[in-house]
Write an enzyme that holds these catalytic residues in place. Structure first.
Site, PDB file in Angstrom:
ATOM      1  N   ARG A  62       0.854  -1.193   0.000  1.00 53.82           N
ATOM      2  CA  ARG A  62       0.000   0.000   0.000  1.00 53.82           C
ATOM      3  C   ARG A  62       0.888   1.240   0.000  1.00 53.82           C
ATOM      4  NH1 ARG A  62      -1.484   1.458   4.756  1.00 53.82           N
ATOM      5  NH2 ARG A  62      -2.393  -0.548   5.357  1.00 53.82           N
TER       6      ARG A  62
ATOM      7  N   TYR B 143     -16.217  18.839 -14.194  1.00 54.26           N
ATOM      8  CA  TYR B 143     -16.638  17.451 -14.273  1.00 54.26           C
ATOM      9  C   TYR B 143     -17.730  17.206 -13.231  1.00 54.26           C
ATOM     10  CZ  TYR B 143     -16.277  12.376 -14.042  1.00 54.26           C
ATOM     11  OH  TYR B 143     -16.553  11.037 -14.048  1.00 54.26           O
TER      12      TYR B 143
ATOM     13  N   ASP C 277      -7.320  20.432 -12.558  1.00 58.72           N
ATOM     14  CA  ASP C 277      -7.687  19.148 -13.154  1.00 58.72           C
ATOM     15  C   ASP C 277      -7.315  19.232 -14.629  1.00 58.72           C
ATOM     16  OD1 ASP C 277      -8.951  17.003 -14.400  1.00 58.72           O
ATOM     17  OD2 ASP C 277     -10.703  17.064 -13.092  1.00 58.72           O
TER      18      ASP C 277
ATOM     19  N   LYS D 233      -8.461   8.638 -18.773  1.00 54.22           N
ATOM     20  CA  LYS D 233      -8.770   9.309 -20.023  1.00 54.22           C
ATOM     21  C   LYS D 233      -7.541   9.322 -20.944  1.00 54.22           C
ATOM     22  CE  LYS D 233     -12.499   9.804 -17.635  1.00 54.22           C
ATOM     23  NZ  LYS D 233     -12.846  11.002 -16.877  1.00 54.22           N
TER      24      LYS D 233
HETATM   25  C1  LIG Z   1     -13.271  11.301 -15.591  1.00 53.43           C
HETATM   26  C2  LIG Z   1     -12.888  12.571 -14.959  1.00 53.43           C
HETATM   27  C3  LIG Z   1     -12.664  12.640 -13.574  1.00 53.43           C
HETATM   28  C4  LIG Z   1     -12.856  11.454 -12.654  1.00 53.43           C
HETATM   29  O1  LIG Z   1     -11.957  10.434 -12.916  1.00 53.43           O
HETATM   30  P1  LIG Z   1     -12.273   8.866 -12.675  1.00 53.43           P
HETATM   31  O2  LIG Z   1     -11.029   8.208 -13.115  1.00 53.43           O
HETATM   32  O3  LIG Z   1     -13.471   8.517 -13.492  1.00 53.43           O
HETATM   33  O4  LIG Z   1     -12.547   8.699 -11.208  1.00 53.43           O
HETATM   34  C5  LIG Z   1     -12.278  13.862 -13.058  1.00 53.43           C
HETATM   35  N1  LIG Z   1     -12.129  14.954 -13.832  1.00 53.43           N
HETATM   36  C6  LIG Z   1     -12.359  14.917 -15.160  1.00 53.43           C
HETATM   37  C7  LIG Z   1     -12.186  16.151 -15.967  1.00 53.43           C
HETATM   38  C8  LIG Z   1     -12.747  13.734 -15.774  1.00 53.43           C
HETATM   39  O5  LIG Z   1     -12.988  13.713 -17.075  1.00 53.43           O
END
Ligand SMILES: *Cc1c(COP(=O)(O)O)cnc(C)c1O
Length: 379
Positions: free
Chosen positions: A46, A98, A170, A195
């Site tokens: 971990r 998001y 982000d 992504k």
């Molecule tokens: C998908 C996404 C998230 C969340 O990520 P997960 O891997 O699905 O938990 C956060 N911010 C943006 C801009 C996203 O597209």
């Protein structure tokens, strides 16, 4: 090293015992210690795992940061940033982000006494006005999802730093290929590696990158104390995916530009939201702040019926949540990704019933345009 070289080599020294070029999946929960009080840098998985460490070093290098920490999802990466705060602390956050981030803030973190003010962060005066004496983090997402509004990261960083707050960005929509927030003054970068970074729609994960030893220590402590770690197998998948990030992004960019200009000229499309189009209100800022405009496009068809008719007739484009995969993904923000955003907020932001979002993949653009063209016939 330059970006493409770092994608392939940063943090990825050949394995020392056999010379394996690819970092192995260290599928272990613990590590034997040669004697009491001495270990080889690893005690329990971990806390640390060599596959994860390789990915963390790689992603830190790509973002121009010093430290990376990988998590089980983008959401757990985000959550970890806010666990550095305490009850009574205040956050200024982008009002259009998001949907899952808004859900985390409004339905989870507020219960623990964190306070959030949501503003249009593309207006620097609104960011300045929202800052309070107890503001600890200014949380940005640019381009926004799904309206593709651009926030000036450097200007927000200057305002936040003056008030003693950190800036977290982000960067999921851009990947470090298109935008490197730390170079623009941000303190923390967060990604859903699900992504563009992984890019193959086969792993869910997240990362937090920072340049500060103090922040990294706090994030590393929480990663171990809370435990939402990325598994060795997922770390390996993302390492594999990120090797082609630069070539994928180049192609995403070409296809994104081509799709955006096709849509902009289509009679059935009322409006296209894409920072690469010259009539985008922040095209100049996007040009300055990003190294390209990416492949995320939203467009307005005028009504839910029209959006449904269109989405029900695409074949090659996959109707699915998520984005950033090699395959083109198409979605309906109002009922899919942004269903958890209050209806009046959606209305104010322009997330209308007729809005469609497309994450243009790296297929042949002729095939993608033919598929979209065919679906338009049903509208
Ligand atoms: C998908 C996404 C998230 C969340 O990520 P997960 O891997 O699905 O938990 C956060 N911010 C943006 C801009 C996203 O597209």
């Amino acid at each position: 090293m330059a970006f493409s070289t770092d994608c392939i080599h940063a943090g990825q020294e050949p394995e020392p015992h056999t010379g394996a070029v690819t970092i192995p999946i260290y599928q272990t929960s613990t590590y034997v210690q040669p004697e009491l009080g001495r270990n080889k840098g690893y005690e329990y998985a971990r806390t640390k795992n060599p596959t994860r460490s390789a990915l963390e070093a790689n992603l830190a290098a790509l973002e121009g940061g010093k430290h990376g920490h990988c998590f089980a999802s983008g959401m757990s990466a985000e959550d970890t940033i806010f666990r550095m705060l305490k009850s009574g602390d205040h956050v200024v956050a982008a009002e259009n982000m998001y949907g899952g981030s808004y859900r985390l803030f409004s339905r989870v973190l507020e219960k623990f006494g964190l306070e959030f003010t949501y503003v249009d962060t593309s207006k620097i005066d609104a960011v300045r006005a929202a800052i309070q004496p107890n503001t600890k983090i200014v949380y940005l997402e640019t381009p926004t999802n799904p309206m593709m509004t651009i926030t000036d990261i450097a200007a927000c960083a200057a305002v936040a730093h003056k008030a003693g707050a950190l800036v977290a960005v982000d960067n999921t929509f851009c990947s470090p290929y298109l935008q490197r927030p730390i170079e623009l003054g941000a303190d923390i970068v967060v990604h859903s590696t699900t992504k563009f970074i992984n890019g193959h729609s086969d792993s869910v994960g997240g990362v937090v990158v920072s340049n500060s030893d103090e922040i990294a220590e706090a994030i590393g402590f929480l990663q171990n104390a809370v435990g939402a770690i990325l598994s060795p197998f997922d770390s390996w998948l993302v390492l594999r995916g990120v090797k082609t990030l630069a070539v994928r992004m180049k192609r995403h960019e070409e296809n994104g530009q081509a799709m955006a200009s096709y849509l902009a000229h289509h009679a059935k499309v009322k409006k296209v939201y894409y920072p690469g189009l010259p009539d985008h209100p922040q095209h100049e800022l996007a040009k300055r702040q990003m190294n390209g405009f990416g492949s995320m496009i939203s467009f307005e068809l005028g009504s839910k019926e029209k959006a449904k008719a269109f989405l029900d007739h695409v074949r090659l484009c996959s109707l699915a949540e998520s984005l950033g995969g090699v395959e083109t993904l198409i979605s309906h923000p109002e009922t899919m990704t942004h269903a958890s955003v209050p209806a009046e907020t959606r209305k104010r932001l322009g997330i209308s019933p007729g809005l469609v979002r497309i994450s243009v993949g790296i297929e042949d653009i002729e095939d993608l345009i033919a598929d979209v063209e065919n679906a338009f016939e049903a509208v």
